[in-house]
Motif scaffolding. Structure first.
Motif, PDB file in Angstrom:
ATOM      1  N   THR A  22       0.983  -1.065  -0.027  1.00  0.00           N
ATOM      2  CA  THR A  22       0.078  -0.165   0.041  1.00  0.00           C
ATOM      3  C   THR A  22       0.854   1.275   0.026  1.00  0.00           C
ATOM      4  OG1 THR A  22      -1.562  -1.130   1.203  1.00  0.00           O
ATOM      5  CG2 THR A  22      -1.777   1.194   1.202  1.00  0.00           C
ATOM      6  N   PHE A  28       1.879   6.708  -4.971  1.00  0.00           N
ATOM      7  CA  PHE A  28       1.029   6.333  -6.140  1.00  0.00           C
ATOM      8  C   PHE A  28       0.769   6.991  -7.101  1.00  0.00           C
ATOM      9  CE2 PHE A  28      -1.542   2.468  -6.239  1.00  0.00           C
ATOM     10  CZ  PHE A  28      -2.681   2.634  -7.232  1.00  0.00           C
ATOM     11  N   ILE A  29       0.410   8.217  -7.048  1.00  0.00           N
ATOM     12  CA  ILE A  29       0.073   8.913  -8.569  1.00  0.00           C
ATOM     13  C   ILE A  29       1.477   9.325  -9.100  1.00  0.00           C
ATOM     14  CG2 ILE A  29      -2.085   9.942  -7.477  1.00  0.00           C
ATOM     15  CD1 ILE A  29      -0.631  12.502  -6.961  1.00  0.00           C
ATOM     16  N   THR A  31       3.879   7.122  -9.508  1.00  0.00           N
ATOM     17  CA  THR A  31       4.431   6.056  -9.888  1.00  0.00           C
ATOM     18  C   THR A  31       4.365   5.677 -11.783  1.00  0.00           C
ATOM     19  OG1 THR A  31       3.890   4.722  -7.979  1.00  0.00           O
ATOM     20  CG2 THR A  31       4.229   3.652  -9.925  1.00  0.00           C
ATOM     21  N   TRP A  53       2.278   1.331 -14.808  1.00  0.00           N
ATOM     22  CA  TRP A  53       1.184   2.237 -14.545  1.00  0.00           C
ATOM     23  C   TRP A  53       0.370   2.670 -16.007  1.00  0.00           C
ATOM     24  CZ3 TRP A  53       1.340   0.336 -10.280  1.00  0.00           C
ATOM     25  CH2 TRP A  53       0.805   0.911  -9.272  1.00  0.00           C
ATOM     26  N   ASP A  56      -0.629  -1.127 -17.723  1.00  0.00           N
ATOM     27  CA  ASP A  56      -0.840  -2.436 -17.170  1.00  0.00           C
ATOM     28  C   ASP A  56      -0.217  -3.498 -17.509  1.00  0.00           C
ATOM     29  OD1 ASP A  56      -4.229  -1.462 -15.877  1.00  0.00           O
ATOM     30  OD2 ASP A  56      -2.185  -1.298 -14.798  1.00  0.00           O
ATOM     31  N   ARG A  72      -3.113  -4.243  -9.434  1.00  0.00           N
ATOM     32  CA  ARG A  72      -3.291  -3.302  -8.633  1.00  0.00           C
ATOM     33  C   ARG A  72      -4.603  -2.921  -8.449  1.00  0.00           C
ATOM     34  NH1 ARG A  72      -2.173   2.309 -12.055  1.00  0.00           N
ATOM     35  NH2 ARG A  72      -2.824   1.601 -13.958  1.00  0.00           N
ATOM     36  N   ASP A  73      -4.864  -2.070  -7.257  1.00  0.00           N
ATOM     37  CA  ASP A  73      -5.997  -1.577  -7.133  1.00  0.00           C
ATOM     38  C   ASP A  73      -6.034  -0.224  -6.662  1.00  0.00           C
ATOM     39  OD1 ASP A  73      -8.548  -0.687  -5.907  1.00  0.00           O
ATOM     40  OD2 ASP A  73      -8.889  -2.658  -5.160  1.00  0.00           O
ATOM     41  N   ASN A  74      -6.506   0.492  -7.667  1.00  0.00           N
ATOM     42  CA  ASN A  74      -5.933   1.812  -7.610  1.00  0.00           C
ATOM     43  C   ASN A  74      -6.898   2.643  -6.451  1.00  0.00           C
ATOM     44  OD1 ASN A  74      -4.659   1.931  -9.885  1.00  0.00           O
ATOM     45  ND2 ASN A  74      -6.248   2.486 -11.360  1.00  0.00           N
ATOM     46  N   LYS A  77      -5.151   2.275  -3.528  1.00  0.00           N
ATOM     47  CA  LYS A  77      -3.713   2.498  -3.712  1.00  0.00           C
ATOM     48  C   LYS A  77      -2.592   1.211  -3.368  1.00  0.00           C
ATOM     49  CE  LYS A  77      -3.874   6.287  -1.203  1.00  0.00           C
ATOM     50  NZ  LYS A  77      -5.330   5.751  -0.713  1.00  0.00           N
ATOM     51  N   GLN A  98       8.677   1.147  -5.565  1.00  0.00           N
ATOM     52  CA  GLN A  98       8.122   2.201  -6.649  1.00  0.00           C
ATOM     53  C   GLN A  98       9.383   2.758  -7.516  1.00  0.00           C
ATOM     54  OE1 GLN A  98       8.367   5.538  -6.312  1.00  0.00           O
ATOM     55  NE2 GLN A  98       6.364   6.452  -7.092  1.00  0.00           N
TER      56      GLN A  98
END
Length: 124
Positions: A22, A28-29, A31, A53, A56, A72-74, A77, A98
């Motif tokens: 996580t 996350f954004i 990446t 990213w 995918d 991944r699960d956006n 995160k 990352q």
């Protein structure tokens, strides 16, 4: 903490585990690639899997191809590593990492942030 890995544990050979990583929203954004690496006892750290990213696309080492799956699960995160048909040689500390910009996905030097590692032990 930028990345938080979890889900490791003790499992018998042939079993399954799912690791989670996580990220903070900023991590996350920003990446471009999220990867999983592992380091077994007395071994060098090695690439396991990665997900890119923008499209995918997924990448796997030969040793885990067909057994492991990265996703991944956006909304959460979170990046997952589903590990099936585990073998004793999969025993290692698993790290998520990352990368903001990367040329060689399998090169750990190009990753910017690392999680703390989670131990996976596969008994025979």
């Amino acid at each position: 903490v930028q990345l938080q890995a979890s889900g490791g544990g003790l499992v018998q050979a042939g079993g399954s585990l799912r690791l989670s990583c996580t990220a903070s929203i900023r991590t996350f954004i920003s990446t471009s690639v999220m990867g999983w690496f592992r380091q077994g006892p007395g071994k060098e750290r090695e690439f396991v899997a990665a997900i890119r990213w923008f499209d995918d696309n997924t990448y796997y080492s030969d040793s885990v191809k067909g057994r492991f799956a990265i996703s991944r699960d956006n909304a959460k995160k979170t990046v997952y590593l589903q590990m099936n048909s585990l073998k004793p040689e999969d025993t290692a500390v698993y790290y998520c990492a990352q990368a903001v910009g990367i040329a060689t996905i399998t090169n750990d030097d190009e990753y910017d942030y690392w999680g703390q590692g989670t131990l996976v032990t596969v008994s025979s």
